[in-house]
Design an enzyme around this catalytic site. Sequence first.
Site: not given
Length: 191
Positions: A151, A72
């Site tokens: 991103g 993550d």
Amino acid sequence: MRQIVFASTNRGKYKEFKKSFAGLPVEFLFAGDFENQKKIEVEETGSSYEENAILKAKAYAESLGLTALADDSGLEVAALDGKPGIYSARMGNTDQERLSWLLTSLDGQENRAAQFMCAIALVEPNGVTQTVRGTCQGKIIAAPQGESGFGYDPVFVPNGYDKTFAELGIDVKDKISHRANAIKKIKEILK
């Protein structure tokens, strides 16, 4: 040879990780190749990167009876009190929306310091869990630059460089990024 399943159905991210584990005595498996795994959806309800990575890895380890690895990650911006953090991927539906949110939020801010964070969890079928963390310090620039990456890469310039991750390209990013730093640590555990 030890089998480890990558606890995600994101094949692109799997390929990135698999390449990083080349040369280790590990068979790195893709969760999406297991028919029943395509239905596993893990809600990331943790309050930290480590907790979210553990939630994902644990779900796959329990379901498959194999060691599972999950990550993550997120971007933390000093002027935004560490936001977006663990919610980095949820600040819009597309990369463009996320970039727009970030740049609008930073409009007029002089402090552009930021860091990418990554936690990797390795969960054994018996529940034994290990986590590592990697970071990459840098700053946010005013407008996107570069075509590589995804991103927030087009607006993040790592310390010691004068180009964004999106301009530096995947080969450089794979050596210096938050994920690369976390992978180095998890590789030491796997050796």
